[in-house]
Design a protein around this motif. Structure first.
Motif, PDB file in Angstrom:
ATOM      1  N   GLU A  19       0.826  -1.209   0.000  1.00 15.93           N
ATOM      2  CA  GLU A  19       0.000   0.000   0.000  1.00 15.93           C
ATOM      3  C   GLU A  19       0.863   1.263   0.000  1.00 15.93           C
ATOM      4  O   GLU A  19       0.629   2.190  -0.778  1.00 15.93           O
ATOM      5  CB  GLU A  19      -0.935  -0.002   1.215  1.00 15.93           C
ATOM      6  CG  GLU A  19      -1.829   1.211   1.331  1.00 15.93           C
ATOM      7  CD  GLU A  19      -2.973   1.246   0.333  1.00 15.93           C
ATOM      8  OE1 GLU A  19      -3.625   2.305   0.242  1.00 15.93           O
ATOM      9  OE2 GLU A  19      -3.242   0.233  -0.351  1.00 15.93           O
ATOM     10  N   ALA A  22       2.588   1.702  -3.356  1.00 17.38           N
ATOM     11  CA  ALA A  22       1.660   2.073  -4.430  1.00 17.38           C
ATOM     12  C   ALA A  22       1.099   3.485  -4.273  1.00 17.38           C
ATOM     13  O   ALA A  22       0.883   4.181  -5.276  1.00 17.38           O
ATOM     14  CB  ALA A  22       0.508   1.073  -4.484  1.00 17.38           C
ATOM     15  N   HIS A  23       0.866   3.932  -3.028  1.00 21.06           N
ATOM     16  CA  HIS A  23       0.139   5.184  -2.816  1.00 21.06           C
ATOM     17  C   HIS A  23       0.904   6.239  -2.031  1.00 21.06           C
ATOM     18  O   HIS A  23       0.417   7.363  -1.893  1.00 21.06           O
ATOM     19  CB  HIS A  23      -1.181   4.892  -2.090  1.00 21.06           C
ATOM     20  CG  HIS A  23      -2.072   3.965  -2.840  1.00 21.06           C
ATOM     21  ND1 HIS A  23      -2.824   4.355  -3.920  1.00 21.06           N
ATOM     22  CD2 HIS A  23      -2.300   2.634  -2.688  1.00 21.06           C
ATOM     23  CE1 HIS A  23      -3.496   3.320  -4.388  1.00 21.06           C
ATOM     24  NE2 HIS A  23      -3.188   2.263  -3.658  1.00 21.06           N
ATOM     25  N   HIS A  26       0.971   9.530   2.508  1.00 19.13           N
ATOM     26  CA  HIS A  26      -0.202  10.388   2.649  1.00 19.13           C
ATOM     27  C   HIS A  26      -1.477   9.723   2.124  1.00 19.13           C
ATOM     28  O   HIS A  26      -2.527   9.805   2.768  1.00 19.13           O
ATOM     29  CB  HIS A  26       0.030  11.727   1.941  1.00 19.13           C
ATOM     30  CG  HIS A  26      -1.117  12.662   2.053  1.00 19.13           C
ATOM     31  ND1 HIS A  26      -1.462  13.275   3.240  1.00 19.13           N
ATOM     32  CD2 HIS A  26      -2.028  13.077   1.140  1.00 19.13           C
ATOM     33  CE1 HIS A  26      -2.526  14.024   3.041  1.00 19.13           C
ATOM     34  NE2 HIS A  26      -2.887  13.926   1.779  1.00 19.13           N
ATOM     35  N   ASP A  27      -1.393   9.086   0.973  1.00 13.65           N
ATOM     36  CA  ASP A  27      -2.587   8.511   0.346  1.00 13.65           C
ATOM     37  C   ASP A  27      -2.819   7.044   0.684  1.00 13.65           C
ATOM     38  O   ASP A  27      -3.790   6.452   0.207  1.00 13.65           O
ATOM     39  CB  ASP A  27      -2.506   8.685  -1.173  1.00 13.65           C
ATOM     40  CG  ASP A  27      -2.599  10.149  -1.581  1.00 13.65           C
ATOM     41  OD1 ASP A  27      -3.286  10.928  -0.885  1.00 13.65           O
ATOM     42  OD2 ASP A  27      -1.968  10.526  -2.584  1.00 13.65           O
ATOM     43  N   ALA A  28      -1.950   6.452   1.486  1.00 16.79           N
ATOM     44  CA  ALA A  28      -2.162   5.059   1.895  1.00 16.79           C
ATOM     45  C   ALA A  28      -3.407   4.979   2.776  1.00 16.79           C
ATOM     46  O   ALA A  28      -3.685   5.881   3.563  1.00 16.79           O
ATOM     47  CB  ALA A  28      -0.947   4.536   2.653  1.00 16.79           C
ATOM     48  N   SER A  29      -4.140   3.880   2.623  1.00 14.72           N
ATOM     49  CA  SER A  29      -5.391   3.710   3.351  1.00 14.72           C
ATOM     50  C   SER A  29      -5.312   2.525   4.306  1.00 14.72           C
ATOM     51  O   SER A  29      -5.026   1.395   3.885  1.00 14.72           O
ATOM     52  CB  SER A  29      -6.529   3.476   2.351  1.00 14.72           C
ATOM     53  OG  SER A  29      -7.673   2.963   2.990  1.00 14.72           O
ATOM     54  N   ARG A  32      -7.788  -0.132   3.231  1.00 10.81           N
ATOM     55  CA  ARG A  32      -7.312  -1.049   2.178  1.00 10.81           C
ATOM     56  C   ARG A  32      -6.319  -2.052   2.752  1.00 10.81           C
ATOM     57  O   ARG A  32      -6.342  -3.230   2.391  1.00 10.81           O
ATOM     58  CB  ARG A  32      -6.677  -0.263   1.022  1.00 10.81           C
ATOM     59  CG  ARG A  32      -7.663   0.411   0.112  1.00 10.81           C
ATOM     60  CD  ARG A  32      -7.006   0.943  -1.156  1.00 10.81           C
ATOM     61  NE  ARG A  32      -5.958   1.914  -0.910  1.00 10.81           N
ATOM     62  CZ  ARG A  32      -6.083   3.222  -1.147  1.00 10.81           C
ATOM     63  NH1 ARG A  32      -7.216   3.715  -1.619  1.00 10.81           N
ATOM     64  NH2 ARG A  32      -5.082   4.031  -0.912  1.00 10.81           N
TER      65      ARG A  32
END
Length: 101
Positions: A19, A22-23, A26-29, A32
């Motif tokens: 994660e 890939a993101h 900041h944008d990691a969730s 997810r």
């Protein structure tokens, strides 16, 4: 005291690594990550505190390795008396970091 399910932490770390790569941080969730791991987001909070704690757990071993290479290079440079030798130690340290990465 609750018994931790075997492999949950490892699954969370593997999902988190994917994660974050890939993101970005900041944008990691966390949703997810937990979904990919098959656990609730509470499992992340319980084990790591928050997203920053999870990220730190992932990157700490690499950061510690880089810091050790740096400190070894600084020590080697401080142990020599000639400036050119100190520069050579610094260059070797840089090469070591690049190999490590």
């Amino acid at each position: 005291m609750r018994k931790e399910s075997a492999g949950v932490t490892e699954a969370l770390l593997k999902s988190a690594e994917q994660e974050f790569l890939a993101h970005g941080f900041h944008d990691a969730s966390l949703r997810r990550i937990s979904a990919e791991s098959g656990v609730s987001t509470n499992s992340i909070y319980t084990r790591f505190g928050d997203k920053a704690g999870l990220f730190e757990t992932l990157v700490k071993p690499a950061a510690d390795g880089l810091m050790q290479i740096y400190m070894d290079s600084v020590q080697a440079a401080s142990d020599v008396s000639e400036v050119t030798d100190a520069i050579a130690c610094g260059n070797r340290g840089t090469d070591d970091v690049l190999v490590y990465i």
